[in-house]
Each structure stands twice: as C-alpha cells, then as structure tokens.
Design a protein around this motif. Sequence first.
Motif, PDB file in Angstrom:
ATOM      1  N   ARG B   6      11.673  -7.323   4.871  1.00 17.82           N
ATOM      2  CA  ARG B   6      10.759  -6.673   6.421  1.00 17.82           C
ATOM      3  C   ARG B   6      10.262  -5.626   5.673  1.00 17.82           C
ATOM      4  O   ARG B   6       8.402  -6.344   6.301  1.00 17.82           O
ATOM      5  CB  ARG B   6      11.923  -5.256   6.770  1.00 17.82           C
ATOM      6  N   HIS B   7      10.074  -5.615   3.956  1.00 19.62           N
ATOM      7  CA  HIS B   7       8.846  -4.497   3.619  1.00 19.62           C
ATOM      8  C   HIS B   7       7.804  -5.669   2.835  1.00 19.62           C
ATOM      9  O   HIS B   7       6.653  -5.393   3.375  1.00 19.62           O
ATOM     10  CB  HIS B   7      10.065  -4.243   2.324  1.00 19.62           C
ATOM     11  N   ARG B   8       8.203  -7.065   2.382  1.00 23.98           N
ATOM     12  CA  ARG B   8       7.234  -7.869   1.949  1.00 23.98           C
ATOM     13  C   ARG B   8       6.257  -8.088   3.693  1.00 23.98           C
ATOM     14  O   ARG B   8       4.734  -8.539   3.140  1.00 23.98           O
ATOM     15  CB  ARG B   8       8.143  -9.069   1.813  1.00 23.98           C
ATOM     16  N   ARG B   9       7.427  -8.830   4.740  1.00 24.85           N
ATOM     17  CA  ARG B   9       6.545  -9.150   5.697  1.00 24.85           C
ATOM     18  C   ARG B   9       5.603  -7.425   6.593  1.00 24.85           C
ATOM     19  O   ARG B   9       4.601  -8.254   6.835  1.00 24.85           O
ATOM     20  CB  ARG B   9       7.366  -9.040   7.082  1.00 24.85           C
ATOM     21  N   ARG B  10       6.262  -6.740   5.688  1.00 27.80           N
ATOM     22  CA  ARG B  10       4.983  -5.505   6.043  1.00 27.80           C
ATOM     23  C   ARG B  10       3.763  -5.231   5.070  1.00 27.80           C
ATOM     24  O   ARG B  10       2.881  -5.608   5.576  1.00 27.80           O
ATOM     25  CB  ARG B  10       5.323  -4.383   6.148  1.00 27.80           C
ATOM     26  N   GLN B  11       4.058  -5.710   4.281  1.00 29.13           N
ATOM     27  CA  GLN B  11       2.826  -6.128   3.038  1.00 29.13           C
ATOM     28  C   GLN B  11       2.123  -7.223   3.478  1.00 29.13           C
ATOM     29  O   GLN B  11       1.113  -6.288   3.587  1.00 29.13           O
ATOM     30  CB  GLN B  11       3.444  -6.410   1.556  1.00 29.13           C
ATOM     31  N   LEU B  12       2.895  -8.289   4.065  1.00 31.59           N
ATOM     32  CA  LEU B  12       1.305  -9.347   4.517  1.00 31.59           C
ATOM     33  C   LEU B  12       0.993  -9.242   5.296  1.00 31.59           C
ATOM     34  O   LEU B  12      -0.482  -9.522   5.993  1.00 31.59           O
ATOM     35  CB  LEU B  12       2.563 -10.204   4.839  1.00 31.59           C
ATOM     36  N   ARG B  13       1.549  -8.382   6.842  1.00 30.18           N
ATOM     37  CA  ARG B  13       0.582  -8.071   7.650  1.00 30.18           C
ATOM     38  C   ARG B  13      -0.594  -7.121   7.048  1.00 30.18           C
ATOM     39  O   ARG B  13      -1.540  -7.275   7.434  1.00 30.18           O
ATOM     40  CB  ARG B  13       1.972  -7.305   8.937  1.00 30.18           C
ATOM     41  N   GLN B  14      -0.241  -6.160   6.000  1.00 28.87           N
ATOM     42  CA  GLN B  14      -1.205  -4.978   6.133  1.00 28.87           C
ATOM     43  C   GLN B  14      -2.350  -6.196   5.118  1.00 28.87           C
ATOM     44  O   GLN B  14      -3.492  -5.572   5.792  1.00 28.87           O
ATOM     45  CB  GLN B  14      -0.397  -3.712   5.426  1.00 28.87           C
TER      46      GLN B  14
END
Lengths: 275, 323
Positions: B6-14
């Motif tokens: 989830r953390h990585r997905r958020r970073q990707l979204r950012q």
Amino acid sequence: MRRSSPPWFVAHGLLIAAASLFALPLVWMLLSSLKPAAELAADPHRVFPREWRPANYLDAVTTMPYFQYLLNSLVLCAGSVIGTLWSCSLAAYAFSRMRWPGRNAVFGLLIATMLLPWHVTMVPKFLLISELGLYNTLGALIAPTFLGDAFSIFLLRQFFLTIPEELSEAARLDGCTEWGIYWRIILPLSGPALATVALFQFVAAWNDFSGPLLYLNDPARFTLAYGLEQFVSSYSSQTNLLMAAAVLFTLPIVLLFLFAQRTFIRGIATSGLKG
Amino acid sequence: MEHSTRHRRRQLRQLTAALPFLAPWLIGFATLIAYPFIASLFWSFTSYDMLSPPEFVGVENYRRLAEEFVRGERFGLAVWNTVYFALVSVPLSIVLGVALAVMLSWNIRGRAVYRTLFFLPSVVPAVASSVLWLWLLDPQAGLVNYLLTGAGLSGPGWFNSTAEAAWPLAWFRGTWGFGSKDALVLMSLWGVGNFMIIYLAALGDVPVQLYEAAELDGAGPLRRFWHVTLPLLTPVIFFNLVMGLIHAVQAFTQVYIVSEGQGAPAGSTLMLSLYVFLAAFKYLEMGYASAIAWSMFVLIVLATWGLFRSSRYWVFDPSGARL
C-alpha cells in the motif's frame, strides 16, 4: 535608538562622497552623449557641452537598425518571461506543495545545477539547438526558458513554502485537484514572487549577450545587447553616438528599476538570505 | 507485506501526480544539462570539429592543456588571468559591499536616495557598462585619468596595459601599474550593489539587544562592529563569497567586449570563459574546448569545496558555538 551612527555631517559627508563616485560614470555617459563629435575629440574633459546636441540620439537610432533590434529584444523578453513563469511555477509547485518520494534529493540536484558553468554545456547544447533548426532564430534563446531554470524555481519555491498548507487541505477536501490548487490558490497568492521572477527574467533577457553571440547570425535578428556591441566595433571612434546608443539601451532597465525598486530588492534579499 | 504494498502504491500515486508539474524542468534537465554535461566530458577525450564525427584521442587534449599550463602559454595565461580576477575582485567587493551596507544602516535622513544611487550601477547592462568604462578609462581622453592627473598622479594604461596592480612581484620588477584586469575589477566594484543589498538585509536582522549589551559592556563602535556585526554577517559573506567566485570565474560579456573578443592586449584579459568560446567557435576545436570547460568546472568545484571546508573555522554558527 536602533544603532549608533557617526555625527550627521560625517555620515552625510561619507555617503555623499561615495554616492558621487557611483553616480559619476552615469552622469558622464549622459553628458558625453550630448556633445558634438568635434567637441568631444578636441576637449574631451570639458564637463558641460558648449553646444548641446540631442541629435546624437537621432543619429544613433538611424545609423543602426535600432527599432528592429528593439523589437527583437522585446520579443525575446516577452517570450522568456512567459516561458520562465510557466515552467518554473509548475516545478516550484511540485517542489514545495506536493509530497513525493525523492523530492529532497531531486531538489538538491536542482540546486547543484546552479554551480555548473554554462561553458560546460555550451557546445553540446549549441549543436542540439542547431539540430532542431533553431539556429539564427530568437527561438534558440526563448525555447530553453520553457524548460525551467534553477534560480527562478528556487525563488518561487521559497515563496510557495510560506503559503499556509491549510489552504491546500481545505481545497482538497472540497474536491479540488492539484491543478486547481496550483491555478486558483497558489498562483493568485504569489503575485509578488511571480513579479520578481518576471522582472529578473526580463532584465536577464534584455542584457543577454552570450546567447545572441552564439545563436544569432543575421543582423535582422539581433537584439539590442548584441546590436550595441556590433555598433561598438564599427563606430568605436564616434564616442558621442556610442554613448547615446548606450543610454538608449540602459534607460529602460534603469526606469524599470526605479519603478519597481521594491520588487528588485526583495528578490535579491530573498534569494541571497534564504539560500 | 500488505502495508508495504500500500505504501509503494501511494508513493507511485504521488509520483504520477507530481510528474506533470515537473515535466518541463525534467525535460530541460535531461536535454540541456545532463546530456550536454556527459557529452562534453566524452568530447573532451576526442578531436571534434563539428563537420566530421568526433575521433577518440585519449587524454591528448588534457596533455595539451598541461603543456600550455607549464609553459605559461594560452591555457596557463587564461588560468592565471581568471584566478587573478576572481581573487582580487571578490574580496574587494565583499569589503566594499559590507562598508556601503553599514553606511546605509546609519540612522540618518535620505537613506533611500543613497541606497538607490549605490544600487543603480548594478542594474546597468554589462554591454553598456563595458562600453562606458572603455570610455571612462581611455588613457588619454578618459575622465578617470584626467582626474588622476589633476590630483598629481600619473594615469595608468588601464585597458591598454598588461600591468597587474595586485601582483607583488611587479613592484620589484618596476612594472607596477593598473592594467586591463584591474580595470575589469574596477568595473565589477562599480556593480557591487547586488551584494550590498544582501548585506543590508542581513544587518537589519541583527538583534538590537546585542548592540545594547555590547554598549553596556563598554564596547565602542569599532569593537561593536568587529565583535557583533561582523560575526553575524559571516554566513551572508560566505554565501556571497561562493556565488561571487562562481560568477567571477564565468565572467564573459565584459571580458569579451573590452578585449575585442580575443583577450587583448597581449592575452592579458584572456580568461578561461573566453578561451572556451574561442576554442569552440573560432578554432572549431570542440574536443579541446570541452577539455578547457571541464578544467574550469573542476576549478569551480575545488574552490567551492575549499570554501565549504574553511567555513567551519570562520563562519558564525547561529546555534551559539562562538558567541
């Protein structure tokens, strides 16, 4: 009492002496530009002209294609101000108002590019821009401003950082996108910072000499800065015309400065102090 | 596990949100900085005239530079001129800038007028100020030598002379005088207003209590300047020293104009920045020009690094180490 000062007559004496030294060259430029050529040659040190000759200015703008140069300079200035405001405000927004992984490292890289002498990139950049068919066009000088520059991004970022985050939060809760926040909240609140960047970029484009020297070849495309240098090499004996041309080239910048002194000074103080 | 995805997905979204904002600068960085940076390093090991493809020659260009340096020929001259100009103009502009800023901080009338007059020359475009100073420093017809002669001094040759006023050996050789580089220094001092404004802003930030405390302790104006004002200015002086050196090493427009684009007279204004330009666009030796440019870059990096190393010994640390 904020700070001790010497007695007023000592203070004013020193300041007047220093200010005269700083102003004297400009006064001399103005006076030399108003003398007839013969008088300047025969008696160069006389302070006031025996015969005032404002026609030097007319001669200066007719011996070189002054208005053509002026038009080119204005196109260059307008184009690069627009390019810089657009590209740098976008990047500054990402560096100040958005969170993303690696932001600090990339910002460090941006700052590091300010230390790179332009000579290192000069040759490959020249070939690249020529390859794009921009050689001998003002586009060669304007196009790069649409790709951002570190100094303006830094300056805008410093200002964007001072805008309270709550404004963005509230807008996000109301369903505003990042583009909406950038366009409707941050930019309208950043008038002074945008004015500073626009002013600096205008002056930089007006003064730019190495750009036209490298990229412009056809006299019809020359800017005033380059045109004046060309004028120097062909009319170096006619000091009065030379000074008139130099006054005409300097005057817009001096007026701009007097008119927008606060913006200038705030910009220099910000970029120097918060670095 | 689920957390890190989830953390990585958020970073990707950012990242995908930030990329469009960064795109113009990123494209500029890749094409106008990163690519030319690497290309010129590569070309500095080639012989390249822009007409035929670059030809690898190993360290030949650098060997040529070393040879010219040792013999004091063009590259050696350019290094000397650049170092001379930077080492003379930057310290003088710091002293003058601080002095003017202190004078402007005095509590008297008309400060805004004085400030405008001190600052105005720094907005005069380099092309115009070069033309103007060529005229002012003309050895015969110029105003400066006229005033000097009137004061009983002999007027120097300025832009027509190769003399170096700040070079101690010239005293002993009897060749002392003010020459072309000193004239460039004078020009740069005239435009000291930018630096002055930064010092002035910094002076305004000095807490009044410090002056009051120093005065109570019986410190006179000079000691208050030396022990209060100056230490508190050192961070700004440091900043201006770094920026000033970087600018001085790259000085081009005024050098080009006063030297007729070739370092006249007798190579006394041939600076590294001018030499890069001449090698590339006059002699069409792109490989050699790249090698000069990279030497210049290394010089700037070394100077900046040295200044940062030295800063811990003289730059005041607001955390209170030296007060």
